[in-house]
Design a protein around this motif. Structure first.
Motif, PDB file in Angstrom:
ATOM      1  N   LYS A 378     -17.744  64.740  13.888  1.00 55.01           N
ATOM      2  CA  LYS A 378     -16.982  63.908  14.830  1.00 55.01           C
ATOM      3  C   LYS A 378     -16.561  64.673  16.080  1.00 55.01           C
ATOM      4  O   LYS A 378     -16.258  65.866  16.016  1.00 55.01           O
ATOM      5  N   VAL A 379     -16.484  63.936  17.190  1.00 56.64           N
ATOM      6  CA  VAL A 379     -15.956  64.497  18.434  1.00 56.64           C
ATOM      7  C   VAL A 379     -14.469  64.156  18.545  1.00 56.64           C
ATOM      8  O   VAL A 379     -13.920  63.422  17.734  1.00 56.64           O
ATOM      9  N   TRP A 380     -13.818  64.711  19.552  1.00 59.19           N
ATOM     10  CA  TRP A 380     -12.382  64.480  19.781  1.00 59.19           C
ATOM     11  C   TRP A 380     -12.095  62.992  19.968  1.00 59.19           C
ATOM     12  O   TRP A 380     -12.798  62.300  20.695  1.00 59.19           O
ATOM     13  N   ASP A 381     -11.056  62.522  19.284  1.00 53.98           N
ATOM     14  CA  ASP A 381     -10.583  61.153  19.471  1.00 53.98           C
ATOM     15  C   ASP A 381      -9.072  61.228  19.387  1.00 53.98           C
ATOM     16  O   ASP A 381      -8.507  61.569  18.344  1.00 53.98           O
ATOM     17  N   ILE A 382      -8.434  60.899  20.493  1.00 56.09           N
ATOM     18  CA  ILE A 382      -6.981  61.028  20.585  1.00 56.09           C
ATOM     19  C   ILE A 382      -6.284  60.187  19.511  1.00 56.09           C
ATOM     20  O   ILE A 382      -5.170  60.501  19.079  1.00 56.09           O
ATOM     21  N   ASN A 383      -6.934  59.136  19.047  1.00 54.70           N
ATOM     22  CA  ASN A 383      -6.306  58.232  18.083  1.00 54.70           C
ATOM     23  C   ASN A 383      -6.609  58.568  16.627  1.00 54.70           C
ATOM     24  O   ASN A 383      -6.162  57.864  15.732  1.00 54.70           O
ATOM     25  N   ARG A 384      -7.398  59.616  16.391  1.00 55.06           N
ATOM     26  CA  ARG A 384      -7.765  59.937  15.016  1.00 55.06           C
ATOM     27  C   ARG A 384      -7.016  61.187  14.548  1.00 55.06           C
ATOM     28  O   ARG A 384      -6.931  62.174  15.273  1.00 55.06           O
ATOM     29  N   ILE A 385      -6.492  61.119  13.323  1.00 57.92           N
ATOM     30  CA  ILE A 385      -5.830  62.275  12.705  1.00 57.92           C
ATOM     31  C   ILE A 385      -6.736  62.739  11.565  1.00 57.92           C
ATOM     32  O   ILE A 385      -7.073  61.942  10.694  1.00 57.92           O
ATOM     33  N   ASP A 386      -7.114  64.000  11.548  1.00 59.67           N
ATOM     34  CA  ASP A 386      -8.042  64.469  10.521  1.00 59.67           C
ATOM     35  C   ASP A 386      -7.377  65.183   9.355  1.00 59.67           C
ATOM     36  O   ASP A 386      -8.051  65.521   8.380  1.00 59.67           O
ATOM     37  N   ALA A 387      -6.076  65.437   9.469  1.00 53.49           N
ATOM     38  CA  ALA A 387      -5.352  66.027   8.341  1.00 53.49           C
ATOM     39  C   ALA A 387      -3.892  65.646   8.522  1.00 53.49           C
ATOM     40  O   ALA A 387      -3.405  65.615   9.649  1.00 53.49           O
ATOM     41  N   ASN A 388      -3.228  65.360   7.429  1.00 52.95           N
ATOM     42  CA  ASN A 388      -1.835  64.916   7.507  1.00 52.95           C
ATOM     43  C   ASN A 388      -0.970  65.620   6.464  1.00 52.95           C
ATOM     44  O   ASN A 388      -0.453  65.014   5.540  1.00 52.95           O
ATOM     45  N   PRO A 389      -0.823  66.945   6.603  1.00 50.18           N
ATOM     46  CA  PRO A 389       0.047  67.664   5.671  1.00 50.18           C
ATOM     47  C   PRO A 389       1.507  67.253   5.877  1.00 50.18           C
ATOM     48  O   PRO A 389       1.902  66.890   6.986  1.00 50.18           O
ATOM     49  N   GLN A 390       2.283  67.286   4.826  1.00 49.18           N
ATOM     50  CA  GLN A 390       3.719  67.046   4.964  1.00 49.18           C
ATOM     51  C   GLN A 390       4.421  68.367   5.277  1.00 49.18           C
ATOM     52  O   GLN A 390       3.891  69.453   5.017  1.00 49.18           O
ATOM     53  N   LEU A 391       5.601  68.257   5.866  1.00 53.57           N
ATOM     54  CA  LEU A 391       6.342  69.458   6.273  1.00 53.57           C
ATOM     55  C   LEU A 391       6.543  70.366   5.069  1.00 53.57           C
ATOM     56  O   LEU A 391       7.042  69.934   4.030  1.00 53.57           O
ATOM     57  N   GLU A 469     -15.029  73.562  22.807  1.00 56.85           N
ATOM     58  CA  GLU A 469     -13.790  72.773  22.705  1.00 56.85           C
ATOM     59  C   GLU A 469     -13.829  71.568  23.656  1.00 56.85           C
ATOM     60  O   GLU A 469     -13.477  70.447  23.271  1.00 56.85           O
ATOM     61  N   ASP A 470     -14.285  71.820  24.889  1.00 60.79           N
ATOM     62  CA  ASP A 470     -14.300  70.758  25.896  1.00 60.79           C
ATOM     63  C   ASP A 470     -15.277  69.632  25.551  1.00 60.79           C
ATOM     64  O   ASP A 470     -15.125  68.513  26.029  1.00 60.79           O
ATOM     65  N   HIS A 471     -16.311  69.946  24.734  1.00 62.80           N
ATOM     66  CA  HIS A 471     -17.400  68.949  24.530  1.00 62.80           C
ATOM     67  C   HIS A 471     -17.899  68.882  23.090  1.00 62.80           C
ATOM     68  O   HIS A 471     -19.083  69.070  22.855  1.00 62.80           O
ATOM     69  N   ASP A 472     -17.192  68.586  22.142  1.00 63.51           N
ATOM     70  CA  ASP A 472     -15.859  68.101  21.919  1.00 63.51           C
ATOM     71  C   ASP A 472     -15.385  68.637  20.584  1.00 63.51           C
ATOM     72  O   ASP A 472     -14.942  67.883  19.738  1.00 63.51           O
ATOM     73  N   MET A 473     -15.603  69.943  20.375  1.00 65.10           N
ATOM     74  CA  MET A 473     -15.312  70.528  19.061  1.00 65.10           C
ATOM     75  C   MET A 473     -13.804  70.729  18.919  1.00 65.10           C
ATOM     76  O   MET A 473     -13.301  71.858  18.883  1.00 65.10           O
ATOM     77  N   MET A 474     -13.095  69.616  18.845  1.00 67.58           N
ATOM     78  CA  MET A 474     -11.640  69.643  18.758  1.00 67.58           C
ATOM     79  C   MET A 474     -11.195  68.433  17.937  1.00 67.58           C
ATOM     80  O   MET A 474     -11.771  67.349  18.060  1.00 67.58           O
ATOM     81  N   ASN A 475     -10.182  68.634  17.105  1.00 63.33           N
ATOM     82  CA  ASN A 475      -9.579  67.497  16.399  1.00 63.33           C
ATOM     83  C   ASN A 475      -8.088  67.763  16.275  1.00 63.33           C
ATOM     84  O   ASN A 475      -7.566  68.687  16.906  1.00 63.33           O
ATOM     85  N   GLN A 476      -7.395  66.932  15.511  1.00 62.27           N
ATOM     86  CA  GLN A 476      -5.947  67.135  15.405  1.00 62.27           C
ATOM     87  C   GLN A 476      -5.464  66.828  14.002  1.00 62.27           C
ATOM     88  O   GLN A 476      -6.083  66.070  13.269  1.00 62.27           O
ATOM     89  N   PHE A 477      -4.346  67.491  13.665  1.00 58.75           N
ATOM     90  CA  PHE A 477      -3.651  67.182  12.419  1.00 58.75           C
ATOM     91  C   PHE A 477      -2.257  66.708  12.798  1.00 58.75           C
ATOM     92  O   PHE A 477      -1.790  66.932  13.919  1.00 58.75           O
ATOM     93  N   GLU A 478      -1.635  66.017  11.863  1.00 56.96           N
ATOM     94  CA  GLU A 478      -0.259  65.597  12.090  1.00 56.96           C
ATOM     95  C   GLU A 478       0.576  66.075  10.918  1.00 56.96           C
ATOM     96  O   GLU A 478       0.260  65.798   9.756  1.00 56.96           O
ATOM     97  N   VAL A 479       1.638  66.801  11.223  1.00 48.02           N
ATOM     98  CA  VAL A 479       2.584  67.211  10.186  1.00 48.02           C
ATOM     99  C   VAL A 479       3.624  66.105  10.056  1.00 48.02           C
ATOM    100  O   VAL A 479       4.246  65.731  11.052  1.00 48.02           O
ATOM    101  N   GLY A 480       3.799  65.568   8.850  1.00 48.54           N
ATOM    102  CA  GLY A 480       4.728  64.453   8.642  1.00 48.54           C
ATOM    103  C   GLY A 480       4.152  63.171   9.214  1.00 48.54           C
ATOM    104  O   GLY A 480       2.940  63.051   9.410  1.00 48.54           O
ATOM    105  N   GLN A 481       5.053  62.213   9.490  1.00 48.25           N
ATOM    106  CA  GLN A 481       4.584  60.907   9.964  1.00 48.25           C
ATOM    107  C   GLN A 481       5.273  60.502  11.255  1.00 48.25           C
ATOM    108  O   GLN A 481       6.451  60.783  11.443  1.00 48.25           O
ATOM    109  N   GLY A 482       4.496  59.836  12.119  1.00 44.38           N
ATOM    110  CA  GLY A 482       5.086  59.263  13.331  1.00 44.38           C
ATOM    111  C   GLY A 482       5.610  60.303  14.287  1.00 44.38           C
ATOM    112  O   GLY A 482       6.539  60.050  15.053  1.00 44.38           O
TER     113      GLY A 482
END
Ligand code: C2O
Ligand code: CU
Ligand code: CU
Length: 499
Positions: A378-391, A469-482
């Motif tokens: 997958k490429v970068w998508d601002i709306n996609r979270i690829d990991a959601n660890p809790q604090l 990174e720029d094209h587009d080897m980047m993703n994001q995780f979110e710690v906790g929710q919201g």
């Protein structure tokens, strides 16, 4: 194979006489009609250190700094002027030196670089809105006040992180060092002050007139044929016959290095990306991927005045090597000295995170498919979270590269990790400690373990070949929710009120 092709092409270029118009001050190494920078002689440039930035003001808890991003004309190659996009007009930018526990508020003003910017302090556990989220842009004519908690003592760096343009913006000069120290470290007898020296290594490409040439070879990588240390080409540093502490940062876009000393001497490794090791370790060479930091001691007291030692690059596969990039800088021992510093047998407690404390394992595959750099396809998508660890969750991440042809230094924002193993074997001696960049070489699999916190919110991970990174080897995780992601503290239009 790629290297040979590239190098032969350059040699061929030299035969066709592409460099006849160069000033006499330049030696002719790998010159070509359309590629190949003017080549200054090795070890003539004076070694320099970026200036330390003074705060605009300070109060009981906070130091306030101001940095303006602007275009500036500087002298890098002898007799030529180069336009850079730079923090306060110098590249590398000024160094910020801070104490752990004091807060920094740094106002970054986008004055005249002419492009949107985002500033990331690499290695800091900042809140998401101050972490240089790639889409959190400061347009020209705007400024943003970044809050940095300085919660760990380490060698960090700040650099641009603008979505799809990080590589170009950093290449043009938007990078600087940021050092946090604590009382514990300052109490150790390690070399200090003028004997504690940053080495920011970057490769750059210029045209015949000295203009920086950004060419990512079709979104593959930006390689330069001039090596700069702290902004000077192949400099010569005059040292006294005593111990020095060096903080080396690979600030390059796509080039990794394998550093060694020309006399076969040891590096005494004392730190990794995120601070001091548990104990010193000696190595003859080490691999330095983009954005990695290592700290080491060189003991020049063994050498007679007059000794010259070259910091070499032994080279790595798939680095698009040029002839001149196998050397970095030279240390010339010019004076005798007394030395009251020493290297303690133990440095800082680095408690290993037990594998058994991990609540889950995730896998991230870094590859090129269909002309794109992707993570798990997958490429970068601002709306996609690829990991959601809790604090507070401890997780193991397996980072792997199934292919030959490319390496990927993988960076995880927010947290520091430890390497559990590399291809099932123990990590290299020099990479045992807290780290935030993990060199994933060709056909390598690296397992890292880390604890998610202290903040919640969305944070990026990416390859630190910033072209990838720029094209587009980047993703994001979110710690906790919201959690926050970057827009909770938007940039504001100039003029700015007093800090
Ligand atoms: Cu050094 Cu996300 O960057
Ligand atoms: Cu970072
Ligand atoms: Cu990569």
């Amino acid at each position: 194979m790629k290297n040979i092709t590239r190098r032969s092409a350059l040699k061929l270029g030299a035969l066709t006489g592409g460099s006849l118009l160069l000033p006499i001050a330049f030696q002719h190494r790998t010159q070509a009609a359309t590629a190949g920078s003017p080549q200054p002689a090795f070890f003539q440039a004076k070694f320099r250190i970026p200036p330390v930035l003074n705060p605009v003001r300070s109060d009981a808890t906070t130091d306030y700094y101001e940095i303006t991003m602007k275009k500036a004309q500087v002298n890098i190659l002898p007799g030529l002027t180069t336009e850079v996009w730079a923090y306060n007009g110098i590249t590398p930018g000024p160094t910020i030196k801070q104490r752990q526990g004091r807060q920094s508020i740094v106002r970054f003003i986008n004055n005249s670089v002419g492009v949107p910017t985002s500033v990331h302090l690499h290695g800091m556990a900042s809140l998401p809105q101050y972490d240089g989220y790639a889409e959190d842009l400061t347009p020209p004519g705007y400024y943003k006040d970044y809050v940095f908690p300085n919660n760990r003592a380490a060698t960090l760096w700040y650099h641009d992180h603008a979505i799809h343009n990080t590589a170009r913006n950093v290449f043009m000069g938007l990078a600087g060092m940021y050092i946090v120290q604590d009382e514990f470290e300052l109490g150790l007898p390690l070399p200090k002050d003028q004997y504690d020296v940053p080495l920011i290594i970057q490769d750059k490409q210029f045209n015949n007139t000295g203009k920086l040439v950004f060419d990512d070879q079709g979104e593959k990588g930006q390689y330069g044929d001039v090596i700069l240390v702290n902004g000077a080409p192949w400099p010569r540093m005059e040292v006294a016959a005593r111990k020095y502490r060096f903080r080396v940062l690979n600030g390059s876009i796509s080039r990794s290095y394998k550093l060694a000393l020309s006399n076969g001497a040891d590096f005494i490794m004392i730190g990794t990306d995120a601070g001091l090791r548990s104990a010193p370790a000696t190595v003859k060479n080490f691999r330095l991927g983009m954005a990695e930091r290592y700290e080491f001691i060189i003991d020049f007291s063994k050498y007679a005045v007059g000794t010259k030692i070259v910091l070499q690059n032994l080279g790595l596969p798939n680095n698009d090597n040029y002839d001149g990039t196998n050397q970095i800088m030279r240390f010339d021992v010019v004076s005798a000295a007394t030395d009251d510093s020493s290297i303690p047998a133990t440095l800082r407690t680095v408690q290993p995170i037990p594998e058994s404390s991990a609540v889950r394992t995730r896998e991230f595959r870094y590859e090129r498919t269909n002309g794109l750099w992707v993570i798990n396809g997958k490429v970068w998508d601002i709306n996609r979270i690829d990991a959601n660890p809790q604090l507070g969750d401890v997780e193991i991440w397996r980072l792997y590269n199934n292919a030959g042809g490319w390496f990927h230094p993988i960076h995880i924002h927010l947290i520091d990790c430890q390497i559990l193993d590399r291809n099932g074997k123990p990590p290299f001696l020099y990479e045992r400690g807290w780290k935030d960049v993990f060199y994933v070489g060709e056909n390598e699999s690296v397992r890292v373990i880390g604890k998610f916190g202290p903040n919640t919110g969305k944070y990026m991970t990416h390859c630190h070949n910033t072209v990838h990174e720029d094209h587009d080897m980047m993703n994001q995780f979110e710690v906790g929710q919201g959690g926050n992601s970057g827009w909770e503290a938007p940039a504001k239009p100039l003029p700015a009120p007093p800090l």
